[in-house]
Design a protein around this motif. Structure first.
Motif, PDB file in Angstrom:
ATOM      1  N   LEU A   1       0.827  -1.203   0.000  1.00  0.00           N
ATOM      2  CA  LEU A   1       0.000   0.000   0.000  1.00  0.00           C
ATOM      3  C   LEU A   1       0.862   1.254   0.000  1.00  0.00           C
ATOM      4  CD1 LEU A   1      -2.778   1.308   0.120  1.00  0.00           C
ATOM      5  CD2 LEU A   1      -2.717   1.074   2.622  1.00  0.00           C
ATOM      6  N   ARG A   2       1.966   1.217   0.773  1.00  0.00           N
ATOM      7  CA  ARG A   2       2.848   2.393   0.819  1.00  0.00           C
ATOM      8  C   ARG A   2       3.458   2.677  -0.540  1.00  0.00           C
ATOM      9  NH1 ARG A   2       7.348   1.405   4.136  1.00  0.00           N
ATOM     10  NH2 ARG A   2       6.884  -0.802   4.025  1.00  0.00           N
ATOM     11  N   HIS A   3       3.908   1.641  -1.221  1.00  0.00           N
ATOM     12  CA  HIS A   3       4.505   1.839  -2.544  1.00  0.00           C
ATOM     13  C   HIS A   3       3.456   2.267  -3.566  1.00  0.00           C
ATOM     14  CE1 HIS A   3       8.018  -1.008  -1.342  1.00  0.00           C
ATOM     15  NE2 HIS A   3       8.266   0.244  -1.001  1.00  0.00           N
ATOM     16  N   SER A   4       2.242   1.752  -3.451  1.00  0.00           N
ATOM     17  CA  SER A   4       1.170   2.164  -4.363  1.00  0.00           C
ATOM     18  C   SER A   4       0.837   3.639  -4.182  1.00  0.00           C
ATOM     19  CB  SER A   4      -0.072   1.304  -4.124  1.00  0.00           C
ATOM     20  OG  SER A   4       0.200  -0.063  -4.368  1.00  0.00           O
ATOM     21  N   LEU A   5       0.786   4.091  -2.928  1.00  0.00           N
ATOM     22  CA  LEU A   5       0.539   5.511  -2.672  1.00  0.00           C
ATOM     23  C   LEU A   5       1.686   6.366  -3.196  1.00  0.00           C
ATOM     24  CD1 LEU A   5      -0.942   5.404   0.957  1.00  0.00           C
ATOM     25  CD2 LEU A   5      -2.169   5.596  -1.214  1.00  0.00           C
ATOM     26  N   MET A   6       2.914   5.854  -3.067  1.00  0.00           N
ATOM     27  CA  MET A   6       4.066   6.591  -3.585  1.00  0.00           C
ATOM     28  C   MET A   6       3.984   6.740  -5.101  1.00  0.00           C
ATOM     29  SD  MET A   6       8.082   5.494  -3.434  1.00  0.00           S
ATOM     30  CE  MET A   6       7.876   4.363  -4.802  1.00  0.00           C
ATOM     31  N   MET A   7       3.613   5.678  -5.796  1.00  0.00           N
ATOM     32  CA  MET A   7       3.493   5.746  -7.254  1.00  0.00           C
ATOM     33  C   MET A   7       2.346   6.671  -7.662  1.00  0.00           C
ATOM     34  SD  MET A   7       4.366   1.835  -8.498  1.00  0.00           S
ATOM     35  CE  MET A   7       3.505   0.952  -7.198  1.00  0.00           C
ATOM     36  N   ALA A   8       1.268   6.716  -6.871  1.00  0.00           N
ATOM     37  CA  ALA A   8       0.169   7.638  -7.159  1.00  0.00           C
ATOM     38  C   ALA A   8       0.632   9.090  -7.029  1.00  0.00           C
ATOM     39  CB  ALA A   8      -1.002   7.372  -6.213  1.00  0.00           C
ATOM     40  N   GLN A   9       1.474   9.363  -6.032  1.00  0.00           N
ATOM     41  CA  GLN A   9       2.017  10.720  -5.893  1.00  0.00           C
ATOM     42  C   GLN A   9       2.851  11.108  -7.108  1.00  0.00           C
ATOM     43  OE1 GLN A   9       3.666  11.880  -1.942  1.00  0.00           O
ATOM     44  NE2 GLN A   9       3.155   9.790  -1.355  1.00  0.00           N
ATOM     45  N   ILE A  10       3.669  10.188  -7.587  1.00  0.00           N
ATOM     46  CA  ILE A  10       4.501  10.470  -8.766  1.00  0.00           C
ATOM     47  C   ILE A  10       3.611  10.757  -9.973  1.00  0.00           C
ATOM     48  CG2 ILE A  10       6.144   9.458 -10.376  1.00  0.00           C
ATOM     49  CD1 ILE A  10       7.341   7.917  -8.026  1.00  0.00           C
ATOM     50  N   ALA A  11       2.545   9.979 -10.145  1.00  0.00           N
ATOM     51  CA  ALA A  11       1.647  10.178 -11.288  1.00  0.00           C
ATOM     52  C   ALA A  11       0.964  11.540 -11.217  1.00  0.00           C
ATOM     53  CB  ALA A  11       0.607   9.059 -11.325  1.00  0.00           C
ATOM     54  N   LEU A  12       0.455  11.911 -10.056  1.00  0.00           N
ATOM     55  CA  LEU A  12      -0.220  13.201  -9.917  1.00  0.00           C
ATOM     56  C   LEU A  12       0.760  14.355 -10.080  1.00  0.00           C
ATOM     57  CD1 LEU A  12      -2.616  12.423  -6.922  1.00  0.00           C
ATOM     58  CD2 LEU A  12      -3.208  12.648  -9.339  1.00  0.00           C
ATOM     59  N   ALA A  13       1.969  14.201  -9.568  1.00  0.00           N
ATOM     60  CA  ALA A  13       2.974  15.258  -9.736  1.00  0.00           C
ATOM     61  C   ALA A  13       3.297  15.466 -11.206  1.00  0.00           C
ATOM     62  CB  ALA A  13       4.243  14.909  -8.956  1.00  0.00           C
ATOM     63  N   LEU A  14       3.354  14.379 -11.980  1.00  0.00           N
ATOM     64  CA  LEU A  14       3.628  14.518 -13.413  1.00  0.00           C
ATOM     65  C   LEU A  14       2.503  15.275 -14.106  1.00  0.00           C
ATOM     66  CD1 LEU A  14       5.250  11.949 -15.725  1.00  0.00           C
ATOM     67  CD2 LEU A  14       3.181  13.061 -16.499  1.00  0.00           C
ATOM     68  N   VAL A  15       1.259  15.001 -13.741  1.00  0.00           N
ATOM     69  CA  VAL A  15       0.124  15.714 -14.344  1.00  0.00           C
ATOM     70  C   VAL A  15       0.232  17.204 -14.073  1.00  0.00           C
ATOM     71  CG1 VAL A  15      -2.371  16.003 -14.287  1.00  0.00           C
ATOM     72  CG2 VAL A  15      -1.392  13.713 -14.232  1.00  0.00           C
ATOM     73  N   LEU A  16       0.512  17.572 -12.828  1.00  0.00           N
ATOM     74  CA  LEU A  16       0.600  18.992 -12.482  1.00  0.00           C
ATOM     75  C   LEU A  16       1.790  19.664 -13.154  1.00  0.00           C
ATOM     76  CD1 LEU A  16      -0.360  18.875  -8.693  1.00  0.00           C
ATOM     77  CD2 LEU A  16      -1.766  19.600 -10.613  1.00  0.00           C
ATOM     78  N   LEU A  17       2.915  18.976 -13.225  1.00  0.00           N
ATOM     79  CA  LEU A  17       4.083  19.561 -13.893  1.00  0.00           C
ATOM     80  C   LEU A  17       3.831  19.725 -15.390  1.00  0.00           C
ATOM     81  CD1 LEU A  17       7.003  17.664 -12.112  1.00  0.00           C
ATOM     82  CD2 LEU A  17       6.442  20.097 -11.917  1.00  0.00           C
ATOM     83  N   PHE A  18       3.144  18.775 -15.991  1.00  0.00           N
ATOM     84  CA  PHE A  18       2.817  18.907 -17.415  1.00  0.00           C
ATOM     85  C   PHE A  18       1.868  20.083 -17.631  1.00  0.00           C
ATOM     86  CE2 PHE A  18      -0.007  17.620 -21.013  1.00  0.00           C
ATOM     87  CZ  PHE A  18       0.932  17.790 -22.013  1.00  0.00           C
ATOM     88  N   GLY A  19       0.866  20.230 -16.762  1.00  0.00           N
ATOM     89  CA  GLY A  19      -0.022  21.392 -16.860  1.00  0.00           C
ATOM     90  C   GLY A  19       0.735  22.691 -16.695  1.00  0.00           C
ATOM     91  N   ALA A  20       1.701  22.712 -15.765  1.00  0.00           N
ATOM     92  CA  ALA A  20       2.498  23.923 -15.576  1.00  0.00           C
ATOM     93  C   ALA A  20       3.288  24.260 -16.830  1.00  0.00           C
ATOM     94  CB  ALA A  20       3.447  23.738 -14.385  1.00  0.00           C
ATOM     95  N   SER A  21       3.853  23.244 -17.487  1.00  0.00           N
ATOM     96  CA  SER A  21       4.624  23.508 -18.704  1.00  0.00           C
ATOM     97  C   SER A  21       3.731  24.061 -19.804  1.00  0.00           C
ATOM     98  CB  SER A  21       5.312  22.225 -19.174  1.00  0.00           C
ATOM     99  OG  SER A  21       4.362  21.270 -19.622  1.00  0.00           O
ATOM    100  N   LEU A  22       2.484  23.549 -19.919  1.00  0.00           N
ATOM    101  CA  LEU A  22       1.564  24.057 -20.935  1.00  0.00           C
ATOM    102  C   LEU A  22       1.203  25.514 -20.676  1.00  0.00           C
ATOM    103  CD1 LEU A  22      -0.901  21.050 -21.428  1.00  0.00           C
ATOM    104  CD2 LEU A  22       1.004  21.730 -22.885  1.00  0.00           C
ATOM    105  N   PHE A  23       0.885  25.854 -19.432  1.00  0.00           N
ATOM    106  CA  PHE A  23       0.494  27.227 -19.127  1.00  0.00           C
ATOM    107  C   PHE A  23       1.681  28.178 -19.210  1.00  0.00           C
ATOM    108  CE2 PHE A  23      -3.408  25.386 -17.463  1.00  0.00           C
ATOM    109  CZ  PHE A  23      -4.331  26.337 -17.864  1.00  0.00           C
ATOM    110  N   LEU A  24       2.872  27.711 -18.888  1.00  0.00           N
ATOM    111  CA  LEU A  24       4.049  28.563 -19.050  1.00  0.00           C
ATOM    112  C   LEU A  24       4.286  28.880 -20.526  1.00  0.00           C
ATOM    113  CD1 LEU A  24       6.562  27.054 -16.459  1.00  0.00           C
ATOM    114  CD2 LEU A  24       5.568  29.350 -16.435  1.00  0.00           C
ATOM    115  N   ARG A  25       4.147  27.890 -21.383  1.00  0.00           N
ATOM    116  CA  ARG A  25       4.292  28.140 -22.818  1.00  0.00           C
ATOM    117  C   ARG A  25       3.204  29.065 -23.327  1.00  0.00           C
ATOM    118  NH1 ARG A  25       4.458  23.328 -26.607  1.00  0.00           N
ATOM    119  NH2 ARG A  25       4.651  25.101 -28.014  1.00  0.00           N
ATOM    120  N   SER A  26       1.980  28.864 -22.826  1.00  0.00           N
ATOM    121  CA  SER A  26       0.872  29.722 -23.248  1.00  0.00           C
ATOM    122  C   SER A  26       1.121  31.171 -22.826  1.00  0.00           C
ATOM    123  CB  SER A  26      -0.435  29.209 -22.640  1.00  0.00           C
ATOM    124  OG  SER A  26      -1.516  30.046 -22.993  1.00  0.00           O
TER     125      SER A  26
END
Length: 665
Positions: free
Chosen positions: A260-285
């Motif tokens: 469960l701990r590792h699954s939660l850790m991987m979920a954090q990595i996935a959500l962080a990637l989504v937010l960082l990708f959104g940040a890159s899109l808005f920075l370019r915009s």
């Protein structure tokens, strides 16, 4: 002044509104050029009201027919009026569409979504911490059970601990909210200082926000504490009383990979990637918006807003002479390549729109009914050298002469942009032809003014979010009644903008001390702080800040999980090294598992990011919601930081002394 509105009152808008309210029809006493709102031909009057309790939009709309008939009798030759019942938008300014709340409405929803995702990432971190503490406290919990404690009592204790931690986080969040509020308020005030708008926002630390924070803190504590608490109290009394404090539980293989701990850790990595990708899109915009808005013509431009409204008792010719004196004096200031006067400034909501239709000669008349199909074009009064100062290329024809610019020449002339030229004369040469402008004279009457077209310029890109700029036409400032003017200056050297601006302001104040200087700034600073650009910059800043915060939380989560895992496997690592394993092999052992889990989290995040990009695409300016390069860059950055977080505890594990590790058992 006869009264003060309550603090924070902005009419129909939520945060931005006027600073002064005048009686209906009194605007013409302040600005003689304003049309008479009470005239039957006026189209600028908006009616505001509220529905009676129980009255629906549909019922109210059905009752408008009688009012339309009565208004049609008053409007005379203009024709019947059409009344439309709408809900006015509270977030957009100047927009009457009840559906489109503009970028600010979307940004409001986006902010709530971002805050929810960050709360989720932080909650996953909190749950991981509680899981780790639950494993470390198995022996303590077993002792409590052996002494007679019930499972509910232990779970309640763990939940209270989580609640206290969440409440401390809520208090820190409120303090950060106060700081962020002060920053946003200062930004708004700076952006609106050159416009006739006021900004207001409710104080951040009010009762509703405190209640909301309290509810979120309790909900986060309950949601992310209950599962770790239940798992921590699911024990084997005999085994856990003998267990090593802080042991890992002895799982291996896939069970260890997908705990469960590792699954939660991987979920954090996935959500962080989504937010960082959104940040890159808005920075370019935001970069695209600023590049188009600032361009190459604003870095060396300075502007002064001069108001001659207080000289209303002077005749028009006297005011024009004073304006020309300022222009002539500014032209002699060292460091200025060229200067010009205009009735408005780029990105300042200052365009006044008129209906324009074509005609052949000065004497040719046009039937009134053709006005309804005529295009609108934005009007601006300018002096000679305006286009040279602003860097707007003159395609055909000529600039205004000195006589036209000063009002000595009474012949009505105009320079139009190429989009208006194509709209009026799609198959003919517009230069030298005539157009008729349906405008309002100082007395408030609608008149048709026939104007000769003497020049054609390129369409300036002042409307950032439009696919193409609105049509424009320019009149000589000396022929128009413009009490408020903008003095534009082009500085010879970009490094001397500040000094030249300060000297220009001093010279103007010394020449005409009784003329207020309402604004003195560089054009790039004014454009950068303009309300048009506020939304994309705020979105980029918000997404970037939250993306970096989520990255930090994800790295902390990975580090915490791996540190606890290495601590629990100390005996195993000691045995491996006692049997001949080298430190590099131990390091590789920990990094391999962390690397695989990082790859799984990134793959999940890539799928989520592609979906999120499609949702965010509607809020981006000339940037696609699917950007493979940004996905790759964000994935590499996240993988590197995650592996670094794994490397720190792995490095510590590689330094374990097998003798000490075995003795600790």
């Amino acid at each position: 002044m006869i009264g003060l509105a309550p603090q924070g009152f902005l009419g129909l808008h939520a945060a931005i509104g006027p600073e002064v309210w005048l009686p209906l029809g009194a605007e013409r006493f302040v600005n003689p050029k304003s049309p008479d709102l009470m005239a039957s031909a006026s189209t600028r009057l908006n009616l505001c009201g509220s529905l009676r309790p129980g009255l629906t939009f549909e019922t109210a709309t059905s009752r408008l027919t009688g009012m339309e008939s009565e208004l049609g009798k008053l409007s005379g030759e203009i024709g019947n009026r059409q009344l439309v019942l709408t809900s006015p938008p509270r977030l957009s300014l100047g927009n009457v569409n009840p559906v489109d709340e503009s970028f600010l409405g979307q940004f409001q929803m986006l902010s709530m979504g971002l805050a929810s995702i960050v709360l989720l990432v932080a909650g996953l971190n909190l749950a991981n911490m509680f899981l780790a503490r639950g494993i470390a406290r198995r022996k303590e919990i077993a002792v409590r059970f052996s002494l007679g404690a019930t499972r509910w009592q232990v779970v309640r204790q763990l939940l209270v601990e989580g609640l206290l931690l969440a409440m401390v986080g809520g208090v820190l969040g409120l303090l950060l909210t106060e700081w962020a509020y002060q920053w946003v308020q200062a930004y708004y005030v700076t952006a609106l200082e050159g416009m006739a708008f006021a900004f207001n926002s409710h104080p951040p630390l009010d009762g509703s926000l405190l209640r909301w924070t309290f509810v979120c803190a309790i909900a986060a504590a309950m949601i992310f504490s209950v599962v770790p608490a239940l798992r921590a109290t699911r024990i084997n009394l005999a085994a856990d009383l003998k267990a090593q404090v802080g042991g890992s539980g002895g799982t291996d293989g896939w069970n260890r990979f997908f705990t469960l701990r590792h699954s939660l850790m991987m979920a954090q990595i996935a959500l962080a990637l989504v937010l960082l990708f959104g940040a890159s899109l808005f920075l370019r915009s935001a970069k695209t918006v600023l590049t188009r808005a600032l361009g190459s013509q604003t870095d060396r431009s300075v502007v002064l807003h001069l108001s001659y409204d207080s000289k209303g008792e002077l005749p028009k010719a006297a005011i024009v002479r004073q304006q020309q004196d300022v222009l002539a004096h500014a032209a002699g200031i060292p460091g200025l390549e060229s200067v010009a006067l205009a009735s408005g400034m780029a990105y300042s909501f200052s365009l006044e729109y008129h209906r324009i239709y074509r005609t052949g000669t000065v004497t040719q008349s046009l039937p009134r009914d053709t006005v309804s199909g005529a295009p609108y074009a934005g009007y601006r009064a300018v002096s000679r050298n305006y286009f040279q100062t602003l860097g707007i290329p003159l395609i055909k024809g000529r600039d205004f002469t000195v006589a036209e610019s000063t009002g000595a020449e009474s012949r009505a002339v105009a320079i139009i942009d190429n989009s208006l030229a194509l709209a009026l004369f799609p198959d003919e040469e517009a230069l030298g032809r005539y157009m008729v402008v349906n405008e309002t004279d100082p007395s408030g009457q609608r008149i048709d003014r026939t104007i000769e077209i003497i020049g054609i310029v390129e369409s300036p890109s002042e409307e950032v979010f439009e696919t193409k700029s609105p049509r424009r036409y320019y009149r000589p400032i000396g022929q128009m009644n413009e009490p408020d003017v903008i003095l534009h200056g082009k500085v010879a050297l970009s490094g001397a903008v500040a000094d030249t601006l300060a000297r220009l302001r001093r010279e103007v104040r010394a020449l005409q001390p009784d003329v207020p200087v309402l604004l003195a700034t560089s054009l790039s600073d004014f454009v950068y702080g303009n309300l048009n650009l506020l939304a994309p910059k705020l979105a980029a800043a918000a997404f970037s800040g939250i993306g970096m915060l989520s990255l930090f939380l994800a790295v902390i989560g990975v580090y915490g999980v791996k540190t606890h895992e290495v601590t629990g496997r100390t005996r195993e690592i000691g045995i491996r090294m006692a049997l001949g394993a080298r430190p590099a092999e131990v390091l590789s052992l920990v990094l391999r598992q962390g690397g695989r889990q990082t790859v799984v989290g990134i793959c999940i995040g890539l799928i989520l990011a592609i979906g999120a990009g499609q949702l965010l695409g509607k809020m981006l300016y000339r940037v696609s919601g699917f950007d493979p390069l940004a996905l790759v860059v964000v994935a590499v950055v996240l993988a590197a930081t995650s592996l670094f977080a794994c490397w720190l505890p792995a490095r510590r594990a590689a330094k374990v002394d097998p003798v000490i590790a075995l003795r600790s058992e």
